[in-house]
Design an enzyme around this catalytic site. Structure first.
Site, PDB file in Angstrom:
ATOM      1  N   LYS A 132       7.137  23.653   9.267  1.00 23.53           N
ATOM      2  CA  LYS A 132       6.635  24.336  10.454  1.00 23.53           C
ATOM      3  C   LYS A 132       6.391  25.823  10.193  1.00 23.53           C
ATOM      4  O   LYS A 132       5.742  26.498  10.977  1.00 23.53           O
ATOM      5  CB  LYS A 132       7.604  24.134  11.626  1.00 23.53           C
ATOM      6  CG  LYS A 132       9.015  24.621  11.353  1.00 23.53           C
ATOM      7  CD  LYS A 132      10.054  23.956  12.263  1.00 23.53           C
ATOM      8  CE  LYS A 132      11.440  24.143  11.668  1.00 23.53           C
ATOM      9  NZ  LYS A 132      12.458  23.264  12.193  1.00 23.53           N
ATOM     10  N   LYS A 147       6.009  20.745   0.561  1.00 21.70           N
ATOM     11  CA  LYS A 147       6.654  20.058   1.689  1.00 21.70           C
ATOM     12  C   LYS A 147       5.959  20.426   3.005  1.00 21.70           C
ATOM     13  O   LYS A 147       5.547  21.574   3.174  1.00 21.70           O
ATOM     14  CB  LYS A 147       8.112  20.537   1.705  1.00 21.70           C
ATOM     15  CG  LYS A 147       8.993  19.931   2.744  1.00 21.70           C
ATOM     16  CD  LYS A 147      10.351  20.620   2.769  1.00 21.70           C
ATOM     17  CE  LYS A 147      10.306  21.910   3.549  1.00 21.70           C
ATOM     18  NZ  LYS A 147      11.596  22.453   3.955  1.00 21.70           N
ATOM     19  N   LYS A 194      12.814  31.747   0.501  1.00 23.58           N
ATOM     20  CA  LYS A 194      12.726  32.518   1.739  1.00 23.58           C
ATOM     21  C   LYS A 194      12.813  34.014   1.463  1.00 23.58           C
ATOM     22  O   LYS A 194      12.161  34.813   2.126  1.00 23.58           O
ATOM     23  CB  LYS A 194      13.835  32.109   2.716  1.00 23.58           C
ATOM     24  CG  LYS A 194      13.555  30.804   3.427  1.00 23.58           C
ATOM     25  CD  LYS A 194      14.436  30.634   4.642  1.00 23.58           C
ATOM     26  CE  LYS A 194      14.134  29.309   5.334  1.00 23.58           C
ATOM     27  NZ  LYS A 194      15.073  29.006   6.411  1.00 23.58           N
TER      28      LYS A 194
HETATM   29  P1  TYM Z   1      15.763  21.880   8.984  1.00 28.78           P
HETATM   30  O1  TYM Z   1      15.957  22.312  10.389  1.00 28.78           O
HETATM   31  O2  TYM Z   1      14.840  22.678   8.120  1.00 28.78           O
HETATM   32  O3  TYM Z   1      15.242  20.383   8.950  1.00 28.78           O
HETATM   33  C1  TYM Z   1      15.916  19.357   9.664  1.00 28.78           C
HETATM   34  C2  TYM Z   1      15.898  18.066   8.869  1.00 28.78           C
HETATM   35  O4  TYM Z   1      14.550  17.666   8.592  1.00 28.78           O
HETATM   36  C3  TYM Z   1      14.380  17.421   7.200  1.00 28.78           C
HETATM   37  N1  TYM Z   1      13.003  17.791   6.825  1.00 28.78           N
HETATM   38  C4  TYM Z   1      12.157  16.960   6.186  1.00 28.78           C
HETATM   39  N2  TYM Z   1      12.277  15.694   5.759  1.00 28.78           N
HETATM   40  C5  TYM Z   1      11.208  15.124   5.146  1.00 28.78           C
HETATM   41  N3  TYM Z   1      10.029  15.781   4.948  1.00 28.78           N
HETATM   42  C6  TYM Z   1       9.867  17.053   5.360  1.00 28.78           C
HETATM   43  N4  TYM Z   1       8.703  17.673   5.175  1.00 28.78           N
HETATM   44  C7  TYM Z   1      10.959  17.706   6.014  1.00 28.78           C
HETATM   45  N5  TYM Z   1      11.126  18.943   6.555  1.00 28.78           N
HETATM   46  C8  TYM Z   1      12.392  18.972   7.030  1.00 28.78           C
HETATM   47  C9  TYM Z   1      15.411  18.321   6.526  1.00 28.78           C
HETATM   48  O5  TYM Z   1      15.716  17.870   5.227  1.00 28.78           O
HETATM   49  C10 TYM Z   1      16.580  18.208   7.491  1.00 28.78           C
HETATM   50  O6  TYM Z   1      17.332  17.042   7.223  1.00 28.78           O
HETATM   51  N6  TYM Z   1      19.943  23.476   6.738  1.00 28.78           N
HETATM   52  C11 TYM Z   1      19.356  22.422   7.542  1.00 28.78           C
HETATM   53  C12 TYM Z   1      20.060  22.242   8.874  1.00 28.78           C
HETATM   54  C13 TYM Z   1      21.529  22.053   8.785  1.00 28.78           C
HETATM   55  C14 TYM Z   1      22.217  20.871   8.392  1.00 28.78           C
HETATM   56  C15 TYM Z   1      23.598  21.194   8.507  1.00 28.78           C
HETATM   57  C16 TYM Z   1      21.792  19.629   7.956  1.00 28.78           C
HETATM   58  C17 TYM Z   1      22.474  22.980   9.091  1.00 28.78           C
HETATM   59  N7  TYM Z   1      23.720  22.465   8.951  1.00 28.78           N
HETATM   60  C18 TYM Z   1      24.565  20.241   8.190  1.00 28.78           C
HETATM   61  C19 TYM Z   1      22.778  18.679   7.640  1.00 28.78           C
HETATM   62  C20 TYM Z   1      24.145  19.000   7.753  1.00 28.78           C
HETATM   63  C21 TYM Z   1      17.908  22.749   7.814  1.00 28.78           C
HETATM   64  O7  TYM Z   1      17.490  23.882   7.745  1.00 28.78           O
HETATM   65  O8  TYM Z   1      17.165  21.707   8.246  1.00 28.78           O
END
Ligand code: TYM
Length: 330
Positions: A198, A195, A113
């Site tokens: 969005k 990956k 990022k």
């Molecule tokens: P975020 O918002 O980017 O994504 C949410 C969840 O979706 C999963 N994900 C995917 N899984 C499979 N294939 C993909 N292409 C894909 N894109 C996204 C992510 O692995 C995630 O599980 N930091 C985290 C949010 C967060 C969090 C937490 C998660 C904040 N605090 C505590 C677990 C526990 C994030 O940015 O996810």
């Protein structure tokens, strides 16, 4: 016996993809039956990249509505907005004091990022994984269902828990990641080595949970494949492999069944069918989503009750932490 705790979160940064659904939300639904689950909408995380305030408000409610529309039941699990529970920020500060800059510097998400937008580089983006660790550790979490991309952050959460426990005595449970063998990494439709995300500039590379049927058909039709021409599951054909994963998750059919079904049929028919399976899988979610977004009072009731429950659990851990680090009780 008390149920074990599950915690996870999704960022409200606009337009969730089927990657988010398959890698995370779909699994949240199964877990709510057996565990004490906390599912958070992590708005504090979202502001580590610039947000338009009115969009952030809309996107936060959108994630809540998608949680509910996907089958999460507020009677069975706790659904809440991160900024409604003060303890997340408070614990982050304490954990910052035991986080090493060197370790945070090695986080791949931060590296990627920060490369993308150097002018937006801010301190919150750097300590983002510490906030994520606080999210998880506050609830004495046992399991964290996430996609593959969050694995490194989970390791940091475990390290911080252990470091705190060693320094101040046993306080936090050490959380385990729950990463599905299948669908933990849904890839870009345009470049299946990356990956699905969005934040990709090319909107043909992702499918949103709320995309309309025609848009889904168009994006899948344009998905990058290869010149081999056979629907086979292997690492030479990453585009096809990704579409097979998507097909399998939405249809419930195994990879073997899919391979047999399309033997000798080429990619045209296969892609058409992938699109239809995705469209019919998303249709009931989209319908419930539309109804929920018309009922803001209900959404408000859910997130208020959720915050109350989450706050109750989080405060217990935070009090313990404050006492152990030597803060005088108020
Ligand atoms: P975020 O918002 O980017 O994504 C949410 C969840 O979706 C999963 N994900 C995917 N899984 C499979 N294939 C993909 N292409 C894909 N894109 C996204 C992510 O692995 C995630 O599980 N930091 C985290 C949010 C967060 C969090 C937490 C998660 C904040 N605090 C505590 C677990 C526990 C994030 O940015 O996810």
């Amino acid at each position: 016996m008390e149920k074990k705790v599950v915690f996870s979160g999704v960022q409200p940064s606009g337009g969730l993809t089927i990657g988010n659904y398959i890698g995370a939300i779909k699994n949240f639904v199964d877990l709510q039956e057996k565990y004490n689950c906390y599912y958070c909408i992590v708005d504090l995380h979202a502001i580590t990249v610039p947000q338009i305030p009115k969009d952030l408000r809309k996107n936060t409610l959108e994630v809540l509505a998608i949680y509910l529309a996907s089958g999460l039941d507020p009677e069975k699990c706790t659904l809440f907005i991160q900024s409604h529970v003060d303890a997340h920020v408070e614990l982050t500060w304490v954990l910052n004091s035991i986080s090493y800059m060197g370790q945070l510097n090695r986080m791949t998400q931060f590296k990627e990022k920060s490369k993308k937008s150097e002018e937006n580089l801010n301190a919150a983006l750097f300590t983002y994984p510490v906030l994520m660790a606080a999210d998880i550790l506050l609830y004495q979490t046992e399991f964290v269902p996430v996609g593959e991309d969050q694995k490194q952050h989970l390791e940091l959460a475990r390290d911080l828990a252990e470091r705190f426990n060693n320094r101040y005595s046993e306080t936090f449970k050490i959380p385990e990641p729950l990463i599905q063998k299948f669908g933990a990494r849904i890839m870009s439709l345009q470049n299946p080595e990356n990956k699905m995300s969005k934040s990709d500039e090319n909107e043909n590379s992702y499918i949103l949970i709320l995309d309309k049927p025609d848009v889904i058909r168009r994006k899948i039709k344009r998905a990058v494949t290869d010149s081999i021409g056979e629907v086979k599951y292997n690492d030479e054909q990453l585009g096809i492999k990704n579409l097979m994963n998507i097909y399998s998750v939405f249809s419930g059919d195994s990879i073997d069944v899919i391979e047999n079904r399309y033997e000798g049929l080429g990619y045209g028919k296969f892609k058409e069918d992938v699109a239809e399976v995705v469209i019919s899988g998303l249709a009931p979610i989209q319908k419930r989503y539309d109804d929920l977004m018309k009922n803001k009072d209900y959404l408000e009731k859910v997130y208020r009750q959720g915050a109350e429950k989450a706050n109750y659990a989080a405060i217990k851990t935070l009090r313990k932490v404050y006492r152990k680090v030597g803060f005088i009780q108020r």
